[in-house]
Design a protein around this motif. Structure first.
Motif, mmCIF file in Angstrom:
data_model
loop_
_atom_site.group_PDB
_atom_site.id
_atom_site.type_symbol
_atom_site.label_atom_id
_atom_site.label_comp_id
_atom_site.label_asym_id
_atom_site.label_seq_id
_atom_site.Cartn_x
_atom_site.Cartn_y
_atom_site.Cartn_z
ATOM 1 N N PHE A 134 -6.746 7.144 -20.426
ATOM 2 C CA PHE A 134 -7.375 6.448 -19.062
ATOM 3 C C PHE A 134 -8.066 5.646 -18.557
ATOM 4 C CE2 PHE A 134 -5.528 10.803 -17.205
ATOM 5 C CZ PHE A 134 -4.518 10.718 -16.753
ATOM 6 N N THR A 135 -7.725 3.801 -18.705
ATOM 7 C CA THR A 135 -8.186 2.693 -18.197
ATOM 8 C C THR A 135 -7.846 2.634 -17.086
ATOM 9 O OG1 THR A 135 -7.199 1.809 -19.298
ATOM 10 C CG2 THR A 135 -7.937 2.805 -20.838
ATOM 11 N N ARG A 136 -8.983 1.299 -16.989
ATOM 12 C CA ARG A 136 -8.873 -0.172 -16.121
ATOM 13 C C ARG A 136 -6.818 -0.861 -15.503
ATOM 14 N NH1 ARG A 136 -14.130 -3.063 -15.674
ATOM 15 N NH2 ARG A 136 -15.912 -1.356 -14.480
ATOM 16 N N VAL A 137 -6.313 -0.486 -14.766
ATOM 17 C CA VAL A 137 -5.559 -1.554 -14.999
ATOM 18 C C VAL A 137 -5.607 -2.392 -16.421
ATOM 19 C CG1 VAL A 137 -3.213 -2.800 -14.265
ATOM 20 C CG2 VAL A 137 -4.385 -0.725 -12.979
ATOM 21 N N MET A 192 -2.966 4.675 -20.693
ATOM 22 C CA MET A 192 -2.058 4.467 -18.900
ATOM 23 C C MET A 192 -3.559 3.319 -18.265
ATOM 24 S SD MET A 192 0.299 5.457 -18.365
ATOM 25 C CE MET A 192 2.285 6.508 -18.221
ATOM 26 N N GLY A 193 -3.400 2.218 -17.376
ATOM 27 C CA GLY A 193 -4.376 1.724 -16.882
ATOM 28 C C GLY A 193 -4.513 1.957 -15.347
ATOM 29 N N ILE A 194 -4.790 2.562 -15.055
ATOM 30 C CA ILE A 194 -5.088 2.858 -13.377
ATOM 31 C C ILE A 194 -6.359 2.545 -12.441
ATOM 32 C CG2 ILE A 194 -3.252 4.467 -13.891
ATOM 33 C CD1 ILE A 194 -5.656 6.580 -13.516
ATOM 34 N N ASP A 195 -6.186 2.071 -11.123
ATOM 35 C CA ASP A 195 -7.269 1.643 -10.191
ATOM 36 C C ASP A 195 -7.260 3.081 -9.308
ATOM 37 O OD1 ASP A 195 -7.978 -0.869 -11.808
ATOM 38 O OD2 ASP A 195 -7.084 -1.491 -10.971
ATOM 39 N N ASP A 196 -6.042 4.082 -9.196
ATOM 40 C CA ASP A 196 -6.419 4.707 -8.268
ATOM 41 C C ASP A 196 -6.448 6.184 -9.199
ATOM 42 O OD1 ASP A 196 -5.803 6.532 -6.257
ATOM 43 O OD2 ASP A 196 -4.071 5.632 -5.870
ATOM 44 N N GLU A 197 -7.193 7.240 -8.755
ATOM 45 C CA GLU A 197 -7.600 8.303 -9.607
ATOM 46 C C GLU A 197 -6.253 9.191 -9.263
ATOM 47 O OE1 GLU A 197 -9.865 8.794 -11.750
ATOM 48 O OE2 GLU A 197 -10.680 6.660 -11.656
ATOM 49 N N GLU A 206 0.354 -1.362 0.139
ATOM 50 C CA GLU A 206 0.065 0.156 0.177
ATOM 51 C C GLU A 206 0.661 1.481 0.226
ATOM 52 O OE1 GLU A 206 -2.834 -0.644 3.374
ATOM 53 O OE2 GLU A 206 -3.697 -1.816 2.609
ATOM 54 N N SER A 207 2.844 1.018 -0.211
ATOM 55 C CA SER A 207 2.543 2.326 0.252
ATOM 56 C C SER A 207 2.793 2.762 -0.981
ATOM 57 C CB SER A 207 4.297 1.636 1.185
ATOM 58 O OG SER A 207 3.704 1.491 2.134
ATOM 59 N N PHE A 208 2.974 2.265 -2.668
ATOM 60 C CA PHE A 208 3.248 3.182 -3.974
ATOM 61 C C PHE A 208 2.256 2.791 -4.810
ATOM 62 C CE2 PHE A 208 7.307 0.871 -1.819
ATOM 63 C CZ PHE A 208 8.174 1.701 -1.673
ATOM 64 N N LYS A 209 1.994 3.775 -5.604
ATOM 65 C CA LYS A 209 0.715 3.540 -6.377
ATOM 66 C C LYS A 209 1.480 2.201 -7.978
ATOM 67 C CE LYS A 209 -0.213 8.839 -4.686
ATOM 68 N NZ LYS A 209 -1.494 8.175 -4.349
ATOM 69 N N TYR A 210 0.491 3.131 -8.190
ATOM 70 C CA TYR A 210 0.825 1.891 -10.197
ATOM 71 C C TYR A 210 0.239 2.664 -11.356
ATOM 72 C CZ TYR A 210 1.429 -2.032 -12.338
ATOM 73 O OH TYR A 210 0.891 -3.287 -13.638
ATOM 74 N N ALA A 211 0.488 2.112 -12.017
ATOM 75 C CA ALA A 211 -0.074 2.602 -13.840
ATOM 76 C C ALA A 211 0.372 1.258 -14.703
ATOM 77 C CB ALA A 211 0.308 4.004 -14.131
ATOM 78 N N TYR A 212 -0.571 1.330 -15.494
ATOM 79 C CA TYR A 212 0.163 0.616 -16.195
ATOM 80 C C TYR A 212 0.336 0.708 -17.460
ATOM 81 C CZ TYR A 212 1.123 -3.507 -19.863
ATOM 82 O OH TYR A 212 1.472 -4.055 -21.011
#
Length: 365
Positions: free
Chosen positions: A142-145, A120-125, A92-98
């Protein structure tokens, strides 16, 4: 401007720093970064199967060096669903994108800088603002991951399907008197298809990118018990192209065959999963002896190399191969003297090649 660290050293890892700096970002060590970009080229074996273990191993190594809150972007070629495991590994300490990668080998900087849109796939706005800062003035979709992962698979699967479609048309052309080169030119003039369409009739595609994503889709579908007949047919069609080449050569047991070009495309080093490498293994099973010449690896005189050969197979379209002296080549070859143009690259030289006594064979003609 963002402070970014790149993890990866091959073509993607080499191209990304150049591209990101052009957007005004700064490349820094891992300990100083706000964004850690994983750009490891996923290894592919000789059968086109991707190995994602090195990506996880590298993430485990870099994680302790990163500050809390760092955005980790992955562009490595991974099966859909893999990001879930990476996110779990990061915690949980990091953000993520694909970000699905579309950088051709040798053209990475140009491909990246000329992207019409960045996906960019992200699940965190909350990642949006950080990603927008990396690419000022650029449109980001922006899309889901999971959708970002699937976009990569779908793109390569579509391109592979286009190629296998034209392979079918090429086969039909050969038995009907049509010429696939003429057909392809007309298809590309149709605005619904386009001049850049993947419609190159050949002896098949290789190199890893297309095969890897097809393999990912096939394995995922099998695990989920989903029928994907189109993807399965594409894989089977491409695999069958090599048999087409072997059949055109006839009985080659104990005979010598030369390969011109040993990589899957110009400007790329030879690899075990390239089409020439696969064909060499197929011909070895048929009892043929082979020699190779590639302008990238100049180890012997090409004219000495073809001496005694019954056939030459040209797959990689190096420009300098068109400047070969075919009269000289014909004089040292042994009958039936076949020149197999696996990509119709020598089409404008066909008459000249035939006039030297060499039997020219193209694809779909």
């Amino acid at each position: 401007m963002s402070k970014i660290s790149i993890v990866g050293s091959e073509h993607m890892g080499e191209s990304l720093p150049v591209c990101l700096e052009k957007f005004g970002n700064v490349i820094v060590p891992l300990e100083e970064c706000d964004v850690c970009w994983i750009a490891i080229d996923t290894p592919v074996d000789e059968n086109g199967h991707g190995d994602i273990k090195p990506i996880f191993e590298e993430i485990k190594k870099v994680k302790p060096k990163l500050k809390n809150g760092v955005l980790v972007i992955v562009s490595s070629q991974i099966p859909v669903g893999t990001s879930k495991k990476i996110i779990k590994l990061l915690g949980e300490s990091f953000k993520y994108a694909y970000m699905p990668e579309h950088m051709k080998i040798g053209e990475g900087v140009s491909d990246f800088m000329n992207l019409e849109k960045i996906v960019m796939g992200i699940d965190d706005e909350s990642c949006k603002s950080m990603l927008t800062e990396i690419f000022p003035g650029k449109e980001i979709v922006f899309t889901r991951v999971a959708s970002g992962e699937m976009i990569k698979h779908a793109t390569n699967a579509f391109l592979a399907t286009s190629l296998c479609f034209i392979y079918d048309i090429a086969d039909m052309c050969e038995v009907t008197g049509a010429d696939v080169v003429d057909v392809t030119k007309a298809l590309r003039l149709d605005y619904r298809i386009g001049k850049e369409a993947y419609l190159d009739a050949s002896a098949g595609f290789s190199g890893g990118h297309l095969e890897r994503d097809l393999d990912y889709l096939q394995k995922i579908a099998k695990s989920k018990k989903i029928d994907i007949p189109v993807i399965n047919a594409v894989i089977n069609k491409n695999d069958g192209r090599r048999k087409m080449v072997v059949d055109k050569l006839g009985n080659i047991k104990g005979k010598k065959v030369a390969f011109w070009g040993t990589s899957y495309k110009v400007g790329v080093l030879p690899s075990n999963n390239s089409l020439p490498a696969k064909l060499i293994r197929d011909l070895e099973k048929k009892g043929a002896h082979f020699v190779t010449y590639d302008p990238w690896v100049k180890k012997m005189n090409p004219y000495d190399l073809v001496e005694g050969c019954v056939a030459i197979i040209c797959i990689t379209p190096w420009e300098e191969l068109k400047r070969m002296d075919f009269e000289r080549i014909s004089s040292v070859m042994t009958g039936p003297k076949i020149f197999f143009d696996a990509r119709n690259y020598f089409i404008e030289l066909e008459s000249m090649i035939r006039n030297t006594g060499i039997e020219y064979i193209g694809v779909g003609r």
